[in-house]
Motif scaffolding. Structure first.
Motif, short mmCIF file in Angstrom:
data_model
loop_
_atom_site.label_atom_id
_atom_site.label_comp_id
_atom_site.label_asym_id
_atom_site.label_seq_id
_atom_site.Cartn_x
_atom_site.Cartn_y
_atom_site.Cartn_z
N VAL A 234 -15.64 22.00 -8.28
CA VAL A 234 -16.06 21.38 -8.69
C VAL A 234 -17.19 20.22 -7.67
N PHE A 235 -17.81 19.85 -7.00
CA PHE A 235 -18.45 18.84 -6.12
C PHE A 235 -19.53 17.69 -6.11
N SER B 66 -29.79 15.43 -5.77
CA SER B 66 -28.54 14.19 -5.45
C SER B 66 -27.43 13.29 -5.77
N GLY B 67 -26.40 13.92 -5.98
CA GLY B 67 -25.35 13.75 -6.51
C GLY B 67 -24.48 14.32 -7.95
N ASP B 68 -26.02 15.12 -8.40
CA ASP B 68 -25.42 15.81 -9.41
C ASP B 68 -23.83 16.38 -9.76
N GLY B 69 -23.46 16.69 -10.53
CA GLY B 69 -22.08 17.22 -10.50
C GLY B 69 -22.34 19.17 -10.78
N VAL B 70 -21.48 19.64 -9.74
CA VAL B 70 -21.88 21.32 -9.62
C VAL B 70 -20.48 22.16 -9.31
N ALA B 71 -20.33 22.96 -10.87
CA ALA B 71 -19.18 23.55 -10.31
C ALA B 71 -19.18 25.20 -10.04
N ILE B 72 -19.29 25.71 -9.39
CA ILE B 72 -18.44 26.96 -8.96
C ILE B 72 -17.27 27.62 -9.60
N GLY B 73 -17.23 28.36 -10.77
CA GLY B 73 -16.60 29.28 -11.41
C GLY B 73 -16.37 28.88 -12.91
N PRO B 74 -15.52 29.55 -13.48
CA PRO B 74 -15.23 29.69 -14.80
C PRO B 74 -14.80 27.96 -15.15
N GLU B 75 -14.87 27.84 -16.39
CA GLU B 75 -14.04 26.40 -16.82
C GLU B 75 -12.67 25.67 -16.50
N GLU C 233 -24.85 21.74 -18.41
CA GLU C 233 -23.76 22.22 -19.99
C GLU C 233 -24.05 20.79 -20.38
N GLU C 234 -23.47 20.13 -21.24
CA GLU C 234 -24.03 19.29 -22.28
C GLU C 234 -23.54 18.04 -21.54
N ASP C 235 -22.55 18.05 -20.87
CA ASP C 235 -21.80 16.68 -19.89
C ASP C 235 -23.12 15.99 -19.06
N GLY C 236 -24.02 17.22 -18.72
CA GLY C 236 -24.82 16.97 -17.12
C GLY C 236 -23.99 18.14 -16.26
N LEU C 237 -23.31 18.43 -16.35
CA LEU C 237 -22.69 19.24 -14.72
C LEU C 237 -23.62 20.70 -14.57
N PHE C 238 -23.82 21.32 -13.74
CA PHE C 238 -24.41 22.22 -13.71
C PHE C 238 -23.18 23.10 -13.06
N VAL D 140 -16.62 24.73 5.45
CA VAL D 140 -17.38 24.33 4.12
C VAL D 140 -18.87 24.54 4.47
N GLY D 141 -18.83 24.40 5.28
CA GLY D 141 -20.34 24.20 6.29
C GLY D 141 -20.87 25.99 6.11
N TYR D 142 -19.57 27.05 6.39
CA TYR D 142 -19.95 27.86 6.57
C TYR D 142 -20.51 28.30 5.47
N LEU D 143 -19.47 27.30 3.99
CA LEU D 143 -19.54 28.30 2.52
C LEU D 143 -21.16 27.47 2.06
N ALA D 144 -21.17 26.20 2.90
CA ALA D 144 -22.70 26.21 2.07
C ALA D 144 -24.03 27.15 2.80
#
Ligand SMILES: Nc1nc2c(ncn2[C@@H]2O[C@H](COP(=O)(O)OP(=O)(O)OP(=O)(O)O)[C@@H](O)[C@H]2O)c(=O)[nH]1
Ligand SMILES: [Mg+2]
Length: 479
Positions: A425-426, A411-420, A361-366, A388-392
């Motif tokens: 986000v992690f 590494s260190g970039d923001g990743v969001a899973i799911g709708p806005e 997205e525009e703000d860099g978030l994946f 959390v490990g199992y999810l990974a």
């Protein structure tokens, strides 16, 4: 004034799935009995079902919030949680289900036709179900998934063969009451009828249904009176009957101009031009009414209408009318292609082939979107590192990490899973997500290791390797 209830907005919630249970079997002198946490139960669905004994949506107008029950959590001792109960909502025949934007989701015609309007959430797997050769004692369980939640609109389009239209107080409801066994509300003031009445009429071997709608007045199309909205009930009818009042005391009205005005309103509404019509001159028990009927009859016949003079109150001319309508209905049925009893529009969810998409997205978030990753996130107890490990691991197996890499995530970039509005986000940690060195370690209990003889350990390692190959696809037993 009472609102006209043939359209309601419903707020529905399916049941949430019960959480899986993380538990270890305990018995005296046997401290390591293995994982025995049961699965959570499924949440109940919200289901709409056509019930012919239901004729209005009034109940939902009074209580528009409906919820199915949640699944129960799993328990130790391999006890699965009970499934939530489905909530079955009876609706009238001809109910149309729409989303809030007006898209038709389902058109429910025919007794027993059902539509799942909100799906219950899956129960979470307990740690017993999550155990495998390489994860002998998972110290975590999956959370239950929340049930679908949302607003839908129900609209009633009465299903009847014959529709009666006319001014308020022309005697439409009175006619239904004498032609059938229906007992609609009848009174000498406009708009007695606020919901369509439905009656069943028998004419020889033909049985048909007849419905009225609230009275129309000039300017209905501009929203006067009850407006034109309820004309949707007429849409499904194959024969239209103009009920004209021959005994009105309003000086500016007479049957012919009443007919013109109603026809104009029907035209404004549109789509009804092809229905056969007949004219009923009602209230001929009133002497002036009879005279007026005789006067206007030639005029109406000259326009091509079949005309029936009746009295709903004195039961005059009803038999002839009943059979004439029966004939018209018979013809209409013969001409109509056989309709399927159920017309359900199912909108398949658009799912990408890979099952997920990655966009920046525009703000860099994946952002990761996809049914599975989004569900997996909701199943994860983020207070539990192992979960959390199992999810990974799961995300990794699906190829999410690879796609993130391709999309340029570092590494260190923001990743969001799911709708806005509902995302987890992690900060992305590829080494953690890849799980390369975690694979095969998570969920192991070193105490088992110590108890196994060398040959067993070797066998297990082989089985482990086979399994991790097999698991390369996806390993949720519920898939
Ligand atoms: N004298 C006489 N009165 C009638 C006849 N039919 C109906 N009425 C009277 O007319 C009034 C209105 O009748 P309804 O059947 O409620 O009329 P409606 O067309 O359903 O009216 P809305 O529901 O308001 O559109 C009532 O007082 C009835 O008793 C009839 O054949 N003769
Ligand atoms: Mg009425």
């Amino acid at each position: 004034m009472t609102t006209f209830v043939d359209r309601v907005e419903l707020h529905i919630a399916a049941g949430n799935g019960g959480h899986g249970c993380a538990s270890v079997h305990r018995e005296k002198f046997k401290p390591l009995g293995g994982p025995d946490g049961g699965n959570g139960g499924r949440g109940g669905d919200v289901i709409l079902t056509v019930d012919q004994s239901v004729t209005t949506l009034l109940d939902y107008h009074h209580s528009p919030h409906r919820k199915a029950t949640n699944g129960k959590p799993g328990e130790g001792g391999n006890r699965a949680g009970k499934d939530g109960q489905d909530l079955v909502l009876p609706v009238p025949d001809g109910t149309v289900v729409l989303d809030k934007d007006g898209n038709v989701l389902a058109d429910l015609v025919g007794h027993g036709t059902s539509y799942v309007a909100a799906q219950g959430g899956r129960g979470g797997l307990g740690n017993a179900a999550l155990a495998s050769a390489r994860r002998k004692a998972p110290g975590f369980a999956l959370l239950g998934v929340p049930g679908d939640l949302g607003d839908i609109v129900l609209e009633l389009k009465t299903v009847a063969d014959v529709a009666l239209v006319g001014y308020p107080s022309a005697g439409k409801s009175s006619l239904i009451s004498v032609l059938s066994a229906a007992k609609p509300k009848i009174a000498d003031y406009p708009f007695t009828t606020l919901v369509p009445n439905l009656g069943v009429v028998t004419a020889g071997s033909t049985v048909y249904t007849i419905a009225d709608v609230p009275g129309l007045i000039p300017g209905a199309s501009q929203g006067r009176g009850l407006g034109l909205e309820f004309l949707r009930h007429v849409e499904r009818c194959s024969v239209l009957v103009h009920v004209l009042d021959t005994a009105t005391l309003e000086s500016e009205r007479d049957p012919v101009s009443d007919l013109d005005i109603i026809e104009e309103e029907l035209k404004q509404y549109g789509g009804l031009g092809d229905r056969p019509r007949i004219v009923v001159l009602n209230k001929i028990d009133v002497p002036d009414g009879k005279d007026l009927a005789e006067m206007v009859r030639p005029d109406l016949e000259a326009r091509g209408y079949r005309v029936f003079e009746v009295s709903a109150v004195a039961h005059l001319g009803l038999r002839e009318l009943t059979f004439a309508l029966g004939d018209l209905v018979g013809q209409a049925r013969a001409a109509k292609p056989k309709e399927e009893a159920t017309r359900i529009v199912i909108r398949p969810k658009a799912v990408d082939d890979a099952g997920f998409t990655v966009t920046q997205e525009e703000d860099g978030l994946f952002r990761v979107r996809g049914e599975k990753p989004e569900r997996w996130v909701r199943q994860t107890d983020f207070n539990n590192d192992e979960a959390v490990g199992y999810l990974a691991d799961r995300l990794n197996r699906l190829g999410v990490e690879q796609e993130l890499m391709k999309a340029g995530a570092r590494s260190g970039d923001g990743v969001a899973i799911g709708p806005e509005d509902n995302a987890v986000v992690f900060d992305w940690e590829p080494s953690m997500m890849s799980g390369a060195e975690m694979l095969g370690r998570r969920g192991e209990d070193h105490r088992f290791e110590e108890q196994r003889p060398a040959v067993q350990r070797r066998r297990d390692r082989e089985a482990e390797r086979d399994e991790s190959l097999r698991e390369y696809g996806d390993f949720d037993p519920f898939e």
